[in-house]
Enzyme design. Structure first.
Site, PDB file in Angstrom:
ATOM      1  N   PRO A   1       0.820  -1.202   0.000  1.00 37.39           N
ATOM      2  CA  PRO A   1       0.000   0.000   0.000  1.00 37.39           C
ATOM      3  C   PRO A   1       0.863   1.265   0.000  1.00 37.39           C
ATOM      4  CG  PRO A   1      -0.629  -1.497   1.773  1.00 37.39           C
ATOM      5  CD  PRO A   1       0.623  -2.015   1.201  1.00 37.39           C
TER       6      PRO A   1
ATOM      7  N   GLU B   1     -23.405  10.068  18.647  1.00 34.06           N
ATOM      8  CA  GLU B   1     -22.135   9.456  19.051  1.00 34.06           C
ATOM      9  C   GLU B   1     -22.314   8.537  20.257  1.00 34.06           C
ATOM     10  OE1 GLU B   1     -19.721   9.401  17.137  1.00 34.06           O
ATOM     11  OE2 GLU B   1     -20.471  10.980  15.817  1.00 34.06           O
TER      12      GLU B   1
HETATM   13  P1  ADP Z   1       5.880   4.348  -0.495  1.00 35.16           P
HETATM   14  O1  ADP Z   1       6.954   4.527  -1.512  1.00 35.16           O
HETATM   15  O2  ADP Z   1       5.691   2.929  -0.074  1.00 35.16           O
HETATM   16  O3  ADP Z   1       4.590   4.980  -0.881  1.00 35.16           O
HETATM   17  P2  ADP Z   1       7.619   5.967   1.069  1.00 35.16           P
HETATM   18  O4  ADP Z   1       8.829   5.150   0.991  1.00 35.16           O
HETATM   19  O5  ADP Z   1       7.562   7.149   0.175  1.00 35.16           O
HETATM   20  O6  ADP Z   1       6.321   5.087   0.837  1.00 35.16           O
HETATM   21  O7  ADP Z   1       7.411   6.388   2.581  1.00 35.16           O
HETATM   22  C1  ADP Z   1       7.011   7.680   2.945  1.00 35.16           C
HETATM   23  C2  ADP Z   1       7.586   8.077   4.276  1.00 35.16           C
HETATM   24  O8  ADP Z   1       7.000   7.323   5.323  1.00 35.16           O
HETATM   25  C3  ADP Z   1       9.055   7.802   4.397  1.00 35.16           C
HETATM   26  O9  ADP Z   1       9.802   8.850   3.886  1.00 35.16           O
HETATM   27  C4  ADP Z   1       9.246   7.645   5.899  1.00 35.16           C
HETATM   28  O10 ADP Z   1       9.379   8.879   6.525  1.00 35.16           O
HETATM   29  C5  ADP Z   1       7.948   7.032   6.335  1.00 35.16           C
HETATM   30  N1  ADP Z   1       8.043   5.582   6.483  1.00 35.16           N
HETATM   31  C6  ADP Z   1       7.306   4.668   5.808  1.00 35.16           C
HETATM   32  N2  ADP Z   1       7.622   3.428   6.203  1.00 35.16           N
HETATM   33  C7  ADP Z   1       8.587   3.531   7.126  1.00 35.16           C
HETATM   34  C8  ADP Z   1       9.330   2.589   7.910  1.00 35.16           C
HETATM   35  N3  ADP Z   1       9.140   1.279   7.802  1.00 35.16           N
HETATM   36  N4  ADP Z   1      10.251   3.069   8.767  1.00 35.16           N
HETATM   37  C9  ADP Z   1      10.445   4.393   8.881  1.00 35.16           C
HETATM   38  N5  ADP Z   1       9.791   5.322   8.185  1.00 35.16           N
HETATM   39  C10 ADP Z   1       8.856   4.924   7.312  1.00 35.16           C
HETATM   40 ZN    ZN Z   2     -21.929   7.827  13.202  1.00 35.63          ZN
END
Ligand code: ADP
Ligand code: ZN
Ligand code: MG
Length: 629
Positions: free
Chosen positions: A223, A445
Site C-alpha cells: 500500500p 455518538e
Molecule cells: P511508499 O513509496 O511505499 O509509498 P515511502 O517510501 O515514500 O512510501 O514512505 C514515505 C515516508 O513514510 C518515508 O519517507 C518515511 O518517513 C515514512 N516511512 C514509511 N515506512 C517507514 C518505515 N518502515 N520506517 C520508517 N519510516 C517509514
Molecule cells: Zn456515526
C-alpha cells in the site's frame, strides 16, 4: 527574398555590435572582480533553496557522480562560493533552479584561488555569450519569418551535464543517499529479502559458484506510504554501488517514442556503470496490463513497456545490474513484467503491525525533541491500518502542535492529539453547529458508544468527541482494540454492524427523525455486510461461496461481483437483511438503556470531548434519580 537578405545583414551588424559591447562591459566590470580571492562556505540545503526562491542565486553548478552537491554564487557577491549537499529525492529542485533564472552553465571553483575560473570565464564566457545571442537572434529571425511551427524544443538547452543524461534518470552515488536500513523500522521480511540483493551485488561470485541464477529484478509491492521508496533508497545506501532512480511517470511523455528512448538510455547508462541498481518507482504507470486490442489505450505506454521488457531480457546478468521497482497496484501490472526472468522476486511491503508501528513511531520520535514520560505503545495501539507515512506524519504533527502551544518539547498529549489530526483532520472551529444540531450529534455518538459497550465483542471506546473536524465529521467515537487483531469472527463483524447502526438508531429513538450525519456509517456498514456475504462466506444463504473478486488489494479493497444477475439480487437482499437486523439490535439496546443514553449525551453535549474512562464510569454509575421506564 530581398527583404530577408536585408534583414539578415542588419541582424549580423546588430549581433557584432552587441557582442562587442557586452565583451567590453565584461572586461571592465565583471572579470577583474573575479580575480580576487574567493572563499568557500558550507551552507545548509534550506539556505540554498531559499536563495533560489528569492532569486538571489547568480550562478550555480550541480554535481552528482561522486557527490551530490551544489555550488553557487550569490548575486553581487563573487567572493564567496557556497556549497551544499543535495538530498537525492528532491525532485522539485529542478523547477526551482529553472525558475530562479540562475546561470547553470559556468564552472565554480572550490579552492580559494579562482584564477582558473577567471580564465575559464574570460575565454568561454564570451563564446557562450555570443553563441547565446546568436541563438536568440536566430530564433527571432525565424519567428519573424513565421518559421517556428512545430519545432518545440522540449527541455532544450537545459542539460546540466553530470548525471542528468538524456533519460533524466538521476544517478546517485550510494554514499549520498543518506538512507540505510537503519532508517527503516519494522518490515523485517522485506529488509531481509533486500539484504540478499545487496549481498548479491557485493559478492556475485558466491552465488555463481553454487550455480544459483542471480535475480534480475525485484518488485516491491504494498500500500502507499509503507516505505517502498524509502527501502529502495536504503538498498542503494547499503550496497555501495551506483543507483539510478527514475519514476514511472517520468517515462510517460507527450510524444510517442520518447518514453522508449528514455528506457533505452537508462539501461545504456546502467550498463556502463554496472554493477549498479536501477530503481523504477511507481512502475505501474508504464507497466499497466496491455489491452488486448479494442480501444488501444496508450501507444506510448505500450512502447515504453515493450522497451523495458526488451532491456530486462537483454542485459548481461553477470555484470550485476539489479532492477528494483515499486508499485501499489500489483494486480494491474502486465503479466509479462512479473514472469520469471524479469521481476521474478516479489517483495511484499505490508502495512505495519503493532510492533512495526511502534518501531516506526520510535524512529521518527527520535528526530524531534520530546518530553518524557512518553508511551508510544498507546499511539501504536490506536492506529491500526496506519502506514509508515501516516505514523511519520503523526510524530511531525505532534511536534508542530507543541510549537503552536509555545512549547519546546513535544509531549505524549501532542502525539495523541495528532493521531486524531491525521485520522480525522484538524479541529474545525469555524463550523458552528446550532444548539439542536449539537444535541443530535451528541446523541448520535453516544448511540455508537452505548451499542459498542453493550456488546462483549466490541473494541472498548477510548474517546468520544463532538468537535467538528476538517474532514467533515461532526463528531466521532474512537474505539481501540486492546490487542492487534488478525482475524475477525462472524460475531465480531455482526457486532460491528450494530455499532455502525447505533448512531442513526439513537437519532430515531430520541428525535424521531433522521439526519444526513449517518452517511459514513451507512457506507461502512454496507461495505462490511457486503464483504461478509461475498468474500468471507458469513451469510446463511450462500455459505462458503466467493461471489466477488477484490479489484485492488492495496488501495481500497473494492470488490466486483462475479455472479449471475439473479444471484446479485439475492446478495443485495442478504446485505439488506443483515443491516436491518443490526439496526434492530442497536435500537433495542438503546431503548433498554434510554436513560443512560440521555445522561451520557447530556454530559457529552456539555463537555464536547470525553475519554473512554469517563464514559465507562458514567455508564456504570447508579443513578437513583433515574428509573427505567
Ligand atoms: P511508499 O513509496 O511505499 O509509498 P515511502 O517510501 O515514500 O512510501 O514512505 C514515505 C515516508 O513514510 C518515508 O519517507 C518515511 O518517513 C515514512 N516511512 C514509511 N515506512 C517507514 C518505515 N518502515 N520506517 C520508517 N519510516 C517509514
Ligand atoms: Zn456515526
Ligand atoms: Mg513511493
Amino acid at each position: 527574398m530581398g527583404m530577408d537578405e536585408n534583414k539578415r545583414r542588419r541582424n549580423m551588424v546588430l549581433y557584432v555590435l552587441a557582442a562587442f559591447a557586452v565583451y567590453v562591459v565584461l572586461n571592465t566590470f565583471v572579470f577583474p572582480q573575479l580575480k580576487t580571492g574567493t572563499q568557500v562556505e558550507k551552507v545548509s540545503y534550506s539556505d540554498f533553496t531559499t536563495a533560489l526562491q528569492d532569486k538571489r542565486v547568480d550562478s550555480l553548478k550541480y554535481t552528482y557522480d561522486s557527490q551530490s552537491e551544489a555550488k553557487y554564487l550569490l548575486k553581487g557577491n563573487k567572493d564567496t562560493v557556497y556549497t551544499t549537499s543535495v538530498p537525492i529525492n528532491d525532485t522539485e529542485i529542478w523547477k526551482l533552479i529553472r525558475e530562479s533564472g540562475a546561470n547553470t552553465s559556468v564552472d565554480i571553483p572550490n579552492e580559494s584561488s579562482n584564477m582558473w575560473l577567471y580564465y575559464l570565464l574570460t575565454i568561454f564566457g564570451p563564446i557562450l555569450l555570443f553563441m547565446g545571442i546568436g541563438w536568440w537572434l536566430n530564433r527571432r529571425m525565424k519567428k519573424a519569418m513565421g518559421d517556428d511551427g512545430p519545432s518545440m524544443n522540449f527541455g532544450g538547452g537545459f542539460n546540466m551535464g553530470g548525471g542528468l543524461g538524456k533519460s533524466g534518470a538521476r544517478i546517485v552515488a550510494s554514499k549520498d543517499v543518506g538512507v540505510t536500513f537503519k532508517d527503516v523500522a519494522g518490515q523485517e521480511e522485506a529488509k531481509e529479502s533486500l539484504k540478499e540483493v545487496v549481498d548479491f551485488l557485493e559478492n556475485p561470485k558466491r552465488y555463481e559458484a553454487i550455480g544459483a541464477k542471480l535475480p534480475r529484478g525485484a518488485l516491491l509491492v504494498g500500500p502507499p506510504g509503507t516505505g517502498k521508496t524509502l527501502m529502495a533508497k536504503a538498498v542503494a545506501g547499503e550496497a555501495g554501488v551506483p543507483f539510478f532512480s527514475i519514476s514511472g511517470s517520468e517515462f510517460v511523455e507527450m510524444f510517442v517514442g520518447r518514453g522508449a528512448a528514455k528506457v533505452r538510455d537508462l539501461f545504456k547508462q546502467a550498463n556502463e556503470k554496472a554493477p549498479c541498481i536501477v530503481f523504477i518507482d511507481e512502475v505501474d504507470t508504464i507497466g499497466k496490463r496491455r489491452d488486448g486490442g479494442g480501444f488501444s489505450g496508450n501507444d506510448e505506454r505500450e512502447q515504453t513497456l515493450n522497451q523495458l521488457l526488451t532491456e530486462m531480457d537483454g542485459f548481461d546478468n553477470h555484470k550485476g545490474i539489479v532492477v528494483l521497482a515499486a508499485t501499489n497496484r500489483p494486480d494491474s501490472l502486465d503479466p509479462a513484467l512479473t514472469r520469471p526472468g524479469r521481476f521474478d522476486r516479489r517483495i511484499p511491503v505490508e502495512l505495519p503491525d503493532m510492533r512495526g508501528r511502534q518501531a516506526i513511531l520510535e524512529l521518527h520520535a527520535k528526530e524531534v525533541k520530546t518530553q518524557p514520560p512518553l508511551d508510544l505503545t498507546v499511539i501504536a495501539r490506536s492506529t491500526p491500518g496506519a502506514s509508515g507515512a501516516d505514523l511519520a506524519n503523526i510524530i511531525n504533527e505532534g511536534a508542530l502542535r507543541a510549537v503552536r502551544m509555545g512549547r519546546t518539547r513535544a509531549t505524549q498529549e501532542d502525539f495523541e492529539e495528532s493521531v486524531e489530526v491525521v485520522i480525522a483532520g484538524q479541529q474545525r472551529k469555524s463550523t458552528v453547529l446550532s444548539d439542536h444540531e449539537k444535541r443530535v450529534v451528541a446523541y448520535h455518538e453516544i448511540g455508537h458508544a452505548l451499542v459498542a459497550a453493550s456488546q462483549t465483542h466490541s473494541a472498548p471506546v477510548t474517546k468520544i468527541t463532538i468537535v467538528p473536524r476538517t474532514n467533515g465529521a461532526l463528531g466521532y467515537t474512537m474505539q481501540v482494540e486492546q490487542d492487534e487483531k488478525f482475524l475477525t469472527t462472524r460475531q465480531e463483524a455482526l457486532d460491528k454492524l450494530a455499532v455502525y447502526c447505533g448512531g442513526r438508531a439513537a437519532e430515531e429513538l430520541i428525535f424521531n427523525e433522521m439526519t444526513t450525519g449517518a452517511a459514513n456509517d451507512i457506507e461502512q456498514a454496507t461495505r462490511l455486510a457486503r464483504n461478509m456475504v461475498t468474500r468471507f462466506g458469513m451469510s446463511d444463504e450462500f455459505g462458503m461461496m466467493a461471489l466477488g473478486t477484490v479489484q485492488n488489494a492495496y488501495l481500497n479493497q473494492d470488490t466486483s461481483l462475479t455472479c449471475a444477475p439473479g444471484t446479485a439480487e439475492r446478495v443485495d437482499a442478504d446485505v439488506k437483511q443483515m443491516i436491518a437486523a443490526a439496526h434492530a439490535r442497536a435500537l433495542q439496546v438503546l431503548r433498554e438503556n434510554k436513560f443512560k443514553l440521555h445522561e451520557l449525551a447530556h454530559y457529552l453535549y456539555k463537555k464536547e470531548t470525553i475519554t473512554g474512562e469517563e464514559f465507562m464510569t458514567l455508564l456504570k454509575r447508579e443513578n437513583p434519580l433515574m428509573k427505567q421506564d
